[in-house]
Design a protein around this motif. Structure first.
Motif, PDB file in Angstrom:
ATOM      1  N   LYS A 123       0.739  -1.178   0.021  1.00 18.17           N
ATOM      2  CA  LYS A 123      -0.122   0.102  -0.083  1.00 18.17           C
ATOM      3  C   LYS A 123       0.847   1.344   0.023  1.00 18.17           C
ATOM      4  N   THR A 124       1.851   1.433   0.885  1.00 20.45           N
ATOM      5  CA  THR A 124       2.554   2.446   1.084  1.00 20.45           C
ATOM      6  C   THR A 124       4.070   1.994   1.269  1.00 20.45           C
ATOM      7  N   THR A 125       5.169   2.726   0.728  1.00 22.64           N
ATOM      8  CA  THR A 125       6.571   2.547   1.102  1.00 22.64           C
ATOM      9  C   THR A 125       7.087   4.055   1.642  1.00 22.64           C
ATOM     10  N   LYS A 126       7.790   3.960   2.676  1.00 23.32           N
ATOM     11  CA  LYS A 126       8.245   5.304   3.354  1.00 23.32           C
ATOM     12  C   LYS A 126       9.789   5.198   3.942  1.00 23.32           C
ATOM     13  N   TRP A 127      10.300   6.426   4.008  1.00 24.39           N
ATOM     14  CA  TRP A 127      11.480   6.546   4.857  1.00 24.39           C
ATOM     15  C   TRP A 127      10.985   7.606   5.881  1.00 24.39           C
ATOM     16  N   PHE A 128      11.478   7.322   7.152  1.00 23.37           N
ATOM     17  CA  PHE A 128      11.155   8.313   8.131  1.00 23.37           C
ATOM     18  C   PHE A 128      12.345   8.381   8.893  1.00 23.37           C
ATOM     19  N   LYS A 129      12.277   9.699   9.867  1.00 27.91           N
ATOM     20  CA  LYS A 129      13.499   9.806  10.780  1.00 27.91           C
ATOM     21  C   LYS A 129      12.590  10.292  12.137  1.00 27.91           C
ATOM     22  N   PRO A 130      13.000   9.334  13.312  1.00 32.24           N
ATOM     23  CA  PRO A 130      12.096   9.601  14.257  1.00 32.24           C
ATOM     24  C   PRO A 130      12.459  11.164  14.816  1.00 32.24           C
ATOM     25  N   GLU A 131      11.557  12.055  15.515  1.00 33.63           N
ATOM     26  CA  GLU A 131      11.753  13.052  15.967  1.00 33.63           C
ATOM     27  C   GLU A 131      12.768  13.021  17.182  1.00 33.63           C
ATOM     28  N   ALA A 132      12.986  14.270  17.678  1.00 33.22           N
ATOM     29  CA  ALA A 132      14.089  14.383  18.918  1.00 33.22           C
ATOM     30  C   ALA A 132      13.374  13.625  19.964  1.00 33.22           C
ATOM     31  N   HIS A 133      11.906  14.004  20.275  1.00 34.13           N
ATOM     32  CA  HIS A 133      11.339  13.645  21.376  1.00 34.13           C
ATOM     33  C   HIS A 133      10.956  12.047  21.423  1.00 34.13           C
ATOM     34  N   GLN A 134      11.078  11.342  20.108  1.00 39.36           N
ATOM     35  CA  GLN A 134      10.661  10.216  20.050  1.00 39.36           C
ATOM     36  C   GLN A 134      11.753   9.061  20.231  1.00 39.36           C
ATOM     37  N   ASN A 135      11.234   7.920  20.373  1.00 43.15           N
ATOM     38  CA  ASN A 135      12.047   6.748  20.292  1.00 43.15           C
ATOM     39  C   ASN A 135      12.925   6.657  18.737  1.00 43.15           C
ATOM     40  N   GLN A 136      14.184   6.324  19.229  1.00 43.02           N
ATOM     41  CA  GLN A 136      15.176   6.275  18.008  1.00 43.02           C
ATOM     42  C   GLN A 136      15.392   4.880  17.529  1.00 43.02           C
ATOM     43  N   GLN A 187       8.496   4.438  16.560  1.00 47.94           N
ATOM     44  CA  GLN A 187       7.495   5.463  16.560  1.00 47.94           C
ATOM     45  C   GLN A 187       7.925   6.063  15.051  1.00 47.94           C
ATOM     46  N   VAL A 188       6.885   6.231  14.250  1.00 40.29           N
ATOM     47  CA  VAL A 188       7.046   6.700  13.062  1.00 40.29           C
ATOM     48  C   VAL A 188       7.043   8.486  13.171  1.00 40.29           C
ATOM     49  N   GLY A 189       8.257   8.889  12.667  1.00 35.67           N
ATOM     50  CA  GLY A 189       8.434  10.331  12.894  1.00 35.67           C
ATOM     51  C   GLY A 189       8.168  11.217  11.653  1.00 35.67           C
ATOM     52  N   ILE A 190       9.088  11.821  11.261  1.00 42.19           N
ATOM     53  CA  ILE A 190       9.118  12.947  10.109  1.00 42.19           C
ATOM     54  C   ILE A 190       9.151  11.986   8.834  1.00 42.19           C
ATOM     55  N   SER A 191       8.490  12.373   7.898  1.00 39.32           N
ATOM     56  CA  SER A 191       8.238  11.543   6.645  1.00 39.32           C
ATOM     57  C   SER A 191       9.343  12.055   5.531  1.00 39.32           C
ATOM     58  N   VAL A 192      10.583  11.231   5.571  1.00 39.88           N
ATOM     59  CA  VAL A 192      11.413  11.869   4.552  1.00 39.88           C
ATOM     60  C   VAL A 192      10.993  11.758   2.983  1.00 39.88           C
ATOM     61  N   TYR A 193      10.604  10.362   2.913  1.00 40.81           N
ATOM     62  CA  TYR A 193       9.999  10.158   1.603  1.00 40.81           C
ATOM     63  C   TYR A 193       8.613   9.218   1.787  1.00 40.81           C
ATOM     64  N   ASN A 194       7.606   9.701   0.841  1.00 42.10           N
ATOM     65  CA  ASN A 194       6.579   8.769   1.008  1.00 42.10           C
ATOM     66  C   ASN A 194       6.091   8.589  -0.444  1.00 42.10           C
ATOM     67  N   SER A 195       5.372   7.075  -0.680  1.00 45.04           N
ATOM     68  CA  SER A 195       5.077   6.981  -1.902  1.00 45.04           C
ATOM     69  C   SER A 195       3.755   7.780  -2.320  1.00 45.04           C
ATOM     70  N   GLU A 196       3.370   8.266  -1.216  1.00 43.77           N
ATOM     71  CA  GLU A 196       2.269   9.317  -1.147  1.00 43.77           C
ATOM     72  C   GLU A 196       2.634  10.571  -1.144  1.00 43.77           C
TER      73      GLU A 196
END
Length: 423
Positions: A51-64, A68-77
């Motif tokens: 359905k979806t492929t994505k790259w993300f980077k956890p935000e500073a306050h999230q688990n690294q 936890q899905v953080g900032i969407s660096v790339y998203n098929s949407e």
């Protein structure tokens, strides 16, 4: 029932085993404004539909850890891509290839990046564990040095390791450039420059950077301070060229040494004798003369050792007009010496000749002549007259042109002479 349980476990194991994400490399160090590549491959169960492929980077306050899905660096949407990463990414978009390229990286991009798969199934979601850690180097590059000596000086023969790095990380995937005294070292292309046995030629200031990025060069230099005894000791002559008599002359003892030379010695070689003539770096002659002809060498010494220079020969030339004068003087003195010798020989010869000739003597009388002289007496004293007759025998030499012969028939001529007398 037992067989149904085994079949369900096998199906579940096959379904779980099919979810996978592989990252390469696991850690990246990049410089600002450069591009980085996140290499990635994935797999998922065949019965599922992506359905979806994505790259993300956890935000500073999230688990690294990617839980936890953080900032969407790339998203098929595309609409879901975070504003910070719009138009900065390029996805491979190939079957089971999830590689991503990130452009124009900055310090804010530092962090861990994860790839995530989502299917239409309720539980069909998977995030590749571990992710890729991205560090952004803070320029300029700096060089750190490691030696065998803890707090001592580096001497010839010691091993030295120079490392090119930045504040946050050390680039490894880029070809490096090393510089010594701002001159490129062609053979050095790694982040580490290893010198197993340093020499005096390695002394200098070192810096580093990226070979394909002239802007990414170290602004700071580190001094490789190799201590060594004096090398390449030589003499410089000022002024250079021919040395004219009467002119001033300066000899300078030059060398390479670390620490600097603390003692100089000057020597002169003349007629196989070596003489000590000075102790300064410069040796000066205010007015040169032919007495200064000879070979000169110097010795340079520091705390490590000493070395002698190659001897140089100095020849003082006399001006041409003086050469003429000296030649004329020499010719004049030679002629005078010849004349004196000839005059002495002439005097000596005359003296020898005069001694050889016989001395003139009075010729001997060969003719006997009887001489009679008449004695006459005055009348007043006639009575007491006493007559004395003297006879003389004379031997006369033969007649010569100077002395004519008497007209006598005999050689013996009687000559009578009158002798006067007194009472």
């Amino acid at each position: 029932m037992f067989y149904i349980s085994i079949l369900l476990q096998l199906l579940l194991s096959a379904a779980v085993a099919s979810w996978s994400v592989s990252y390469s490399p696991r850690s990246i160090c990049a410089i600002e404004r450069s591009s980085v590549d996140f290499s990635c491959t994935f797999d998922y169960p065949h019965h599922s539909t992506l359905k979806t492929t994505k790259w993300f980077k956890p935000e500073a306050h999230q688990n690294q850890d990617g839980s936890q899905v953080g900032i969407s660096v790339y998203n098929s949407e595309a609409a879901k891509i975070h504003q910070l990463y719009k138009n900065r990414t390029a996805y491979a978009n190939k079957d089971k290839n999830c590689s991503l390229q990130l452009h124009n990286v900055s310090k804010s991009d530092t962090g861990t990046y994860f790839f995530r798969i989502e299917t239409y199934s309720l539980y069909g979601k998977y995030t590749g564990p571990g992710g890729i850690n991205l560090n952004v180097a803070v320029l300029p590059f700096r060089v750190t040095m490691k030696t065998q000596k803890v707090n001592g000086h580096i001497h010839e023969g010691d091993s030295v390791t120079l490392t090119c790095s930045t504040e946050n990380c050390t680039l490894k995937q880029e070809p490096f450039a090393w510089f010594k005294n701002q001159h490129l070292i062609p053979e050095a292309t790694d982040s580490v420059l290893q010198i197993t046995s340093v020499s005096h030629d390695d002394f200098g200031n070192y810096s580093c950077g990226l070979k394909n990025n002239s802007s990414a060069t170290s602004a700071d230099e580190i001094l490789l301070d190799v201590r060594y005894s004096p090398k390449n000791v030589k003499i410089a002559v000022f002024p250079s060229g021919k040395i004219q008599e009467g002119n001033s002359l300066t000899l300078i003892c030059m060398s390479n040494a670390n620490p600097a030379v603390t003692n100089y010695s000057w020597f002169m070689i003349k007629e196989a004798y070596v003489s000590y003539i000075g102790s300064d770096r410069e040796f000066s002659i205010k007015s040169t003369s032919q007495n200064d002809d000879g070979q000169y060498f110097c010795t340079a010494k520091n705390d490590i050792g000493s070395q002698n220079s190659t001897a140089i020969a100095l020849k003082v030339e006399v001006p041409s007009h003086r050469n003429v004068l000296l030649t004329a003087t020499a010719v004049f003195l030679f002629l005078m010496a010849v004349l004196l010798v000839m005059f002495g020989l002439i005097i000596r010869r005359k003296r020898f000749t005069s001694k050889k000739q016989p001395t003139e003597q009075t010729p001997a009388v060969t003719v006997t002549e009887e001489i009679y002289e008449n004695l006459r007496k005055s009348p007043e004293s006639e009575e007491n007259l006493t007559i004395y007759v003297t006879y003389a025998d004379l031997r006369l030499p033969p007649s010569t042109p100077d002395r004519p012969r008497c007209n006598s028939q005999e050689d013996g001529t009687v000559i009578y002479s009158l002798l006067s007398y007194k009472d």
